[in-house]
Design a protein around this motif. Structure first.
Motif, PDB file in Angstrom:
ATOM      1  N   ASN A  58      51.880  37.525  40.547  1.00  0.00           N
ATOM      2  CA  ASN A  58      51.907  37.029  39.058  1.00  0.00           C
ATOM      3  C   ASN A  58      51.615  38.446  38.100  1.00  0.00           C
ATOM      4  O   ASN A  58      51.738  38.318  37.023  1.00  0.00           O
ATOM      5  CB  ASN A  58      51.356  36.027  38.592  1.00  0.00           C
ATOM      6  N   ASP A  59      51.267  39.441  38.547  1.00  0.00           N
ATOM      7  CA  ASP A  59      51.139  40.714  37.636  1.00  0.00           C
ATOM      8  C   ASP A  59      50.072  40.458  36.866  1.00  0.00           C
ATOM      9  O   ASP A  59      49.985  40.814  35.702  1.00  0.00           O
ATOM     10  CB  ASP A  59      52.127  41.216  37.106  1.00  0.00           C
ATOM     11  N   ILE A  60      48.692  39.596  37.306  1.00  0.00           N
ATOM     12  CA  ILE A  60      47.723  39.334  36.604  1.00  0.00           C
ATOM     13  C   ILE A  60      46.603  40.503  36.899  1.00  0.00           C
ATOM     14  O   ILE A  60      45.932  40.318  37.823  1.00  0.00           O
ATOM     15  CB  ILE A  60      47.157  38.205  36.693  1.00  0.00           C
ATOM     16  N   PRO A  61      46.253  41.382  35.958  1.00  0.00           N
ATOM     17  CA  PRO A  61      45.125  42.568  36.069  1.00  0.00           C
ATOM     18  C   PRO A  61      43.912  41.556  36.282  1.00  0.00           C
ATOM     19  O   PRO A  61      43.645  40.664  35.537  1.00  0.00           O
ATOM     20  CB  PRO A  61      45.242  43.006  34.860  1.00  0.00           C
ATOM     21  N   PHE A  62      43.191  41.823  37.460  1.00  0.00           N
ATOM     22  CA  PHE A  62      41.788  41.387  37.714  1.00  0.00           C
ATOM     23  C   PHE A  62      40.774  42.359  37.619  1.00  0.00           C
ATOM     24  O   PHE A  62      40.965  43.534  38.548  1.00  0.00           O
ATOM     25  CB  PHE A  62      41.796  40.549  38.981  1.00  0.00           C
ATOM     26  N   ASN A  63      39.679  42.366  36.752  1.00  0.00           N
ATOM     27  CA  ASN A  63      38.837  43.524  36.638  1.00  0.00           C
ATOM     28  C   ASN A  63      37.402  42.760  36.733  1.00  0.00           C
ATOM     29  O   ASN A  63      36.994  41.702  36.386  1.00  0.00           O
ATOM     30  CB  ASN A  63      38.948  43.868  35.322  1.00  0.00           C
ATOM     31  N   VAL A  64      36.642  43.630  37.396  1.00  0.00           N
ATOM     32  CA  VAL A  64      35.233  43.252  37.849  1.00  0.00           C
ATOM     33  C   VAL A  64      34.373  44.012  36.725  1.00  0.00           C
ATOM     34  O   VAL A  64      34.528  45.361  36.682  1.00  0.00           O
ATOM     35  CB  VAL A  64      34.552  43.709  39.320  1.00  0.00           C
ATOM     36  N   ILE A  65      33.359  43.226  36.053  1.00  0.00           N
ATOM     37  CA  ILE A  65      32.316  43.687  35.047  1.00  0.00           C
ATOM     38  C   ILE A  65      30.985  43.399  35.799  1.00  0.00           C
ATOM     39  O   ILE A  65      30.891  42.147  35.789  1.00  0.00           O
ATOM     40  CB  ILE A  65      32.507  43.363  33.793  1.00  0.00           C
ATOM     41  N   SER A  66      30.146  44.408  36.235  1.00  0.00           N
ATOM     42  CA  SER A  66      29.010  43.906  36.864  1.00  0.00           C
ATOM     43  C   SER A  66      27.667  44.586  36.624  1.00  0.00           C
ATOM     44  O   SER A  66      27.917  46.030  36.138  1.00  0.00           O
ATOM     45  CB  SER A  66      29.160  44.101  38.458  1.00  0.00           C
ATOM     46  N   ALA A  67      26.776  44.329  37.121  1.00  0.00           N
ATOM     47  CA  ALA A  67      25.121  44.774  36.512  1.00  0.00           C
ATOM     48  C   ALA A  67      24.838  45.491  37.793  1.00  0.00           C
ATOM     49  O   ALA A  67      23.615  46.156  37.835  1.00  0.00           O
ATOM     50  CB  ALA A  67      24.214  43.933  35.926  1.00  0.00           C
ATOM     51  N   GLY A  68      25.660  45.514  38.973  1.00  0.00           N
ATOM     52  CA  GLY A  68      25.308  46.067  40.066  1.00  0.00           C
ATOM     53  C   GLY A  68      25.674  47.397  40.148  1.00  0.00           C
ATOM     54  O   GLY A  68      26.016  48.255  39.284  1.00  0.00           O
ATOM     55  N   LEU A  69      25.586  48.122  41.499  1.00  0.00           N
ATOM     56  CA  LEU A  69      25.978  49.395  41.698  1.00  0.00           C
ATOM     57  C   LEU A  69      27.494  49.520  42.108  1.00  0.00           C
ATOM     58  O   LEU A  69      27.931  48.903  43.335  1.00  0.00           O
ATOM     59  CB  LEU A  69      25.028  50.038  42.611  1.00  0.00           C
ATOM     60  N   LYS A  70      28.150  50.433  41.576  1.00  0.00           N
ATOM     61  CA  LYS A  70      29.849  50.613  41.803  1.00  0.00           C
ATOM     62  C   LYS A  70      29.907  51.005  43.220  1.00  0.00           C
ATOM     63  O   LYS A  70      30.922  50.268  43.993  1.00  0.00           O
ATOM     64  CB  LYS A  70      30.446  51.775  40.800  1.00  0.00           C
ATOM     65  N   PRO A  71      29.247  51.894  43.987  1.00  0.00           N
ATOM     66  CA  PRO A  71      29.641  52.268  45.580  1.00  0.00           C
ATOM     67  C   PRO A  71      29.439  51.038  46.306  1.00  0.00           C
ATOM     68  O   PRO A  71      30.276  50.904  47.232  1.00  0.00           O
ATOM     69  CB  PRO A  71      28.637  53.267  45.647  1.00  0.00           C
ATOM     70  N   ILE A  72      28.530  50.340  45.952  1.00  0.00           N
ATOM     71  CA  ILE A  72      28.263  49.027  46.780  1.00  0.00           C
ATOM     72  C   ILE A  72      29.481  47.983  46.488  1.00  0.00           C
ATOM     73  O   ILE A  72      29.875  47.525  47.727  1.00  0.00           O
ATOM     74  CB  ILE A  72      26.963  48.462  46.561  1.00  0.00           C
ATOM     75  N   LEU A  73      29.688  47.454  45.585  1.00  0.00           N
ATOM     76  CA  LEU A  73      30.883  46.661  45.266  1.00  0.00           C
ATOM     77  C   LEU A  73      31.893  46.934  45.636  1.00  0.00           C
ATOM     78  O   LEU A  73      32.852  46.160  46.157  1.00  0.00           O
ATOM     79  CB  LEU A  73      30.836  46.360  43.612  1.00  0.00           C
ATOM     80  N   ARG A  74      32.460  48.504  45.546  1.00  0.00           N
ATOM     81  CA  ARG A  74      33.734  48.974  45.936  1.00  0.00           C
ATOM     82  C   ARG A  74      33.828  48.711  47.772  1.00  0.00           C
ATOM     83  O   ARG A  74      35.013  48.206  48.068  1.00  0.00           O
ATOM     84  CB  ARG A  74      33.797  50.326  45.716  1.00  0.00           C
TER      85      ARG A  74
END
Length: 325
Positions: A121-137
């Motif tokens: 449905n072309d709905i952008p989904f974004n993560v905002i986190s207090a964690g570490l980006k390399p781990i989350l990716r």
């Protein structure tokens, strides 16, 4: 606060709809409302905390971690100071650390389907986190596959991680006691982007969360989803903030389709959404087609010691430029 037309308890009853009956995001023959979703990661998309799994198995241990967590809760020490102690306790190469995360992490059982629904449905989904980006990716790449993971942008702290695993050092987004102040990140968006989509309609801003780090965002979305029984829901009840409880992302998918249908009937997809919250305007600015922001991540200022190399970190955050149109 979100101005929903039904109380949370009543709305929760409507979530008991089979997946097969979940409708499309918009009704046929009507203009489509832009929708942008922002979500927490630990405890929201995944049921466990990625950092806690690492600390318990390769760092300070569960007992010491709980003692350190208590220091945050009591205010004895800041989140950033305690977190630095936890990350410094690790002594494991990144890939070996990820092995235990792969074994212990449990993704929300309906997140994969929900995210595919967002893509369709072309709905952008974004993560905002207090964690570490390399781990989350890495977690998203493995659990969803790299192709699907690439549709998710991440705003989080960067990290220096030595290849031998002897040093794990957060590279904080903000120089304050939080390390990553989600409210401050949102203000960064606000300063550099426009608030309206190209056709003049106002996007619907959705936030999904579960815990303490999500409290600053609780009043700032048109529609707020809080995982049932956890701290964010308690905060909403204590402060009389309108929210929708959820058990899995299937609940969110069902309710989102209902809200969009309601909005279509009331506004025909133009102007402000039926659930409009003026405090969500900086989220809208962050997601405008007119001015798509590129936020430079905080980079390491220290030069690695000789012979000590570090894993690369993502250098830029670029919110998805495509909205529902």
């Amino acid at each position: 606060m979100p101005s929903l037309t039904l109380p949370a308890v009543a709305i929760s009853e409507s979530l008991k709809v089979s997946k097969g009956s979940i409708p499309s995001a918009t009704a046929q023959g009507a203009e489509k409302r832009d929708i942008i979703i922002f979500s927490d990661f630990d405890g929201t998309i995944f049921m466990q905390d990625t950092g806690h799994i690492l600390f318990d198995h390769h760092g300070c241990g569960a007992a010491r971690r709980e003692q350190l967590d208590e220091e945050i809760k009591t205010g004895a020490r800041s989140f950033r100071a305690v977190s630095e102690d936890m990350w410094a306790s690790l002594n494991v190469p990144f890939e070996d650390g990820f092995t235990i995360m792969k074994q212990k992490l449990e993704i929300d059982p309906d997140f994969d389907e929900f995210h595919k629904y967002c893509i369709a449905n072309d709905i952008p989904f974004n993560v905002i986190s207090a964690g570490l980006k390399p781990i989350l990716r890495k977690v998203l790449d493995v659990f969803l596959g790299e192709t699907q993971s690439a549709h998710i942008d991440i705003v989080a702290n960067d990290a220096q991680i030595s290849h031998d695993g002897s040093e794990w050092k957060p590279i904080w987004r903000h120089d304050n006691e939080l390390g990553h102040d989600k409210a401050a990140s949102l203000q960064e968006f606000k300063a550099i982007a426009s608030s309206e989509s190209e056709d003049g309609s106002v996007p619907l801003i959705v936030f999904v969360g579960d815990g303490v780090s999500d409290l600053p965002a609780a009043r700032e979305a048109d529609v707020l989803f809080a995982r049932r029984g956890l701290r964010l829901e308690e905060y909403c009840i204590e402060n009389k903030i309108s929210y929708l409880p959820f058990d899995t992302f299937a609940d969110i998918q069902t309710e989102l389709a209902r809200l969009v249908q309601q909005d279509q009937e009331m506004t025909h997809g133009s102007g402000k959404p039926a659930q409009y919250n003026p405090r969500a305007n900086f989220w809208r600015r962050a997601s405008s087609k007119k001015t798509v922001p590129t936020l430079s991540s905080v980079r390491a200022s220290a030069t690695p010691a000789p012979g000590n190399t570090f894993l690369p970190v993502e250098q830029n955050y670029a919110p998805q430029p495509t909205l529902v149109s």
